[in-house]
Design an enzyme around this catalytic site. Sequence first.
Site, mmCIF file in Angstrom:
data_model
loop_
_atom_site.group_PDB
_atom_site.id
_atom_site.type_symbol
_atom_site.label_atom_id
_atom_site.label_comp_id
_atom_site.label_asym_id
_atom_site.label_seq_id
_atom_site.Cartn_x
_atom_site.Cartn_y
_atom_site.Cartn_z
ATOM 1 N N GLU A 31 0.859 -1.189 0.000
ATOM 2 C CA GLU A 31 0.000 0.000 0.000
ATOM 3 C C GLU A 31 0.894 1.238 0.000
ATOM 4 O O GLU A 31 1.768 1.368 0.838
ATOM 5 C CB GLU A 31 -0.912 -0.015 1.234
ATOM 6 C CG GLU A 31 -1.632 1.284 1.537
ATOM 7 C CD GLU A 31 -2.441 1.844 0.369
ATOM 8 O OE1 GLU A 31 -3.228 1.090 -0.227
ATOM 9 O OE2 GLU A 31 -2.252 3.039 0.028
ATOM 10 N N HIS A 49 -25.145 -0.494 -0.295
ATOM 11 C CA HIS A 49 -26.263 -0.398 -1.243
ATOM 12 C C HIS A 49 -27.010 -1.724 -1.333
ATOM 13 O O HIS A 49 -26.417 -2.795 -1.215
ATOM 14 C CB HIS A 49 -25.730 -0.021 -2.633
ATOM 15 C CG HIS A 49 -25.176 1.364 -2.694
ATOM 16 N ND1 HIS A 49 -25.979 2.479 -2.723
ATOM 17 C CD2 HIS A 49 -23.898 1.815 -2.711
ATOM 18 C CE1 HIS A 49 -25.218 3.566 -2.775
ATOM 19 N NE2 HIS A 49 -23.950 3.185 -2.764
#
Lengths: 475, 418
Positions: A31, A49
């Site tokens: 990262e 969602h």
Amino acid sequence: MEDIIIIGGGAVGAFIARELSRYDASVLVLEKENDVGDATSMANSAIVHSGYDPVPGTKKARFNVEGNAMFPRLCEELDVEFEQCGSMTLAMEEGQLPMLDELERRGELNGVPVKRLSGEEVLALEPNVSPDVKGALLCPTAGIVNPFTLVAHAFENAIDNGVRLHLGERVMDVKKGEGFFVVKTDKASYEAKVVINAAGVFSQEIAAMVEDIDWKVNPRKGEYYVLDHFAPGFVNHVLFPLPSEKGKGVLVTHTTSGNYLVGPSSEWVDDKDDRSTDSPTLDNVRAQATNMVPNIPFRQQIRVFAGLRATPSTHDFIIEESKAAPGFIHCAGIESPGLVSSPAIGRYVVEELVKGILPLKEKENYNPRVRKYVRIAALDETEKARLIKENPHYGEIVCNCEKVSLGEIEDVLSRSLPALTIKAIKKRTRAGFGKCQGGFCQPKVLFLLAKRLGVSPLEVLYDRKGSEILNKESK
Amino acid sequence: METRDLVIIGGGSAGMAAAISAYDAGVKDILILERGPFLGGILNQCIHNGFGLTYFKEELTGPEFLTRFVEETKKRGIEYRLNCNVTELTKDKTVSFLSQEGAFTVKAKAIVMAAGCYERNAGAIGIPGERPSGVITAGQAQLYLNEYGYLVGKKVFILGSGDIGLIMARRMTLEGAKVLGVAEIMPYSNGLNRNIQQCLIDFDIPLYLSHTVSKVIGSGKLEAIEISKVDDKLRPIEGTAQRIECDTLLLSIGLIPNNDLLDKIGVPVSPTRGSQVSEHMETAIPGVFSCGNVLHVHDLVDYVVEEGKVAGLGAAKYLSGELPTHQEVIKTKAGEGIGYVVPSRIDLLNAEEKVQLKFRVRKPRKDVYVEYRQGDKLIKRMFKPAIIPSEMEIVSLDKSSLSLEGELTVSLVEKEVR
């Protein structure tokens, strides 16, 4: 030689890493930022969602719906704040009602429970919505999640099960060898049998290191307001306007911490590192939001922020093994509904793609849970008293606005997932998240961090390289 | 459950003053809860002088000023607990707090809220641009410097001409930093005149009036800012931006009452963002009082102390049954040119012979009358050659001049009109 290298420590990287940690394999995550979940995974709407919106048959539709179903158990295992509060997509004019019909049909095709509400029914559930509302599509399986702890705890769990994570290490090049890849970073060089590209807005650049691609990932910026937790129940569902070409539109929602979030805008930008906000855009966000919810108390604003969506030119997630470079897996263009899809993407990538390249053997001692987190503010009086007796540091409040104790910060600093920056501690514990934005508690966090990392307070970073807070000792 | 006659939330100047005055009025069972490691609150980091000119008629530093109140508190044997964080207050006056000793709930007969304020920050104003480190409130920079001994930057620009920013302009200059300038969005300064003189003019630090920061630049550490002139709606005017290279942007853009605990139980709020109070600083909940910066932001600690004493006295009267609640009260109103008025109501039956009003004007005015009217009746009129928002105005009205008929309005009237 690593079995698998994952490029990118966002939500997608986190859930691939966690899936892989169930198997006997050497897994390394690279990262570039100083913390996990520090770009798109941090700066988004934090919505789980339901999946009524993606075009049926797309990867977005599939992974959204599958991911949504995984959240209750996942958040329980990973001790992540999650609330299945449901969403409402509001029609503010009569003329928009046929669009609700279309969304209802899509929801049914995607296998998502949906229900139509009249304007009156909306107002009964959400009294702060404009009385102009004409109807809504209610999706009871939608929810909200803490996106910071979601990514962090998934990585913590992966690390506890043997995955290794290098923070602050940027991938500069990937070269294809004979049956393996060479991954060069700004710090070292690694070999791996499988490389997974989960690099968010930069997934196009990473992909281009191994093959000629015919797709792009374009950064599309979203700007938001964060309001203080002024009153519970100002809104109770995630409130969406009708979606358009430009995305799901400006939503109004509460967050798992009781704050309120208003946004995002939708702007194409050139710079994949652009996290800036501007007043005209935010004014526009505000105007759109007040069209649905007229009395949003913007004087409770405690922060504004911007995040970039990794929008694919193909209009769908790109999740596949490279044809030109077998063993290299793309997870690119994971824009909304990316956060909710990430656990399902993680499972698919491991089960359907990695296993087709490498044989994976299940570990016997895999533990899907993280060590329980304690928030003193969430306990009842008896539990508080018992905990403080056990460890008095839970009685010392460091962050006054969010009531975060010294014990909670020390706990985060003792975990397997490193917290290297002030912002990492803020994301894990909420210290500095409140209305004073760290005005009183930041020094305490800074000196705790210096002690834990064994560095001078002058070297403690807020976030990125170069983001030291202190300049020198006083005279 | 432990019970107390009076619990005071906050051991800063307001809280200590309230405790002392309540004690002297006969309340002996007092508990002060202070979240920090010392009594004195924010004055602990205010090592500059200029405190006490009104109250003690001498110039003291913050720590010197607070020490006098700590001594008075200790002399009376008033109990205080440090490192105690109040987490909840209920309408029936229970106070829950945490410390390393445990989780406690105390039942109080009366409460004085004296929890101070916090700084308006970059998030609250949505400052345009990126969010690098180096954008920091003036008070936080002061905390790092004066309590921890660290300087936050070497090339400093300041947004807002509030007093803490001005004080820090001088303090950081003396520490070797270069303060490049101060931008103030209003066409006038928001600090005390003496601070403009002693902290900016004396150090040749330019003040850019009607300017604001229109962009913050830098991804890790602050690299530069842009400042722009603003129009009459306080919006940056395009084409006026100038870039200033700096590693630190100090924000001195106002203070906000830290009134969460009362807000959460629905105590009515005034335009100051503190609670609505009576002439005795009593909120809408009988027996719950509020004073100091948690009620409205003061420019001088001397007046914080005076207000704390009024609240302490109010609590003492309440505890001895001398502060009954009456239905009929006079409401106060901020009229033309006035930002707010404290108190929000006057209970004439409870009021002392002199009734004090505090207010701030919305913008600087010259040659105006301040008028106090109840209904059509003119109670008092005072001429002011100059009046500015950064200085709180205090006036005493004779109780005998007031009646229960009509709102009491404070307003500015142009001299020419008369």
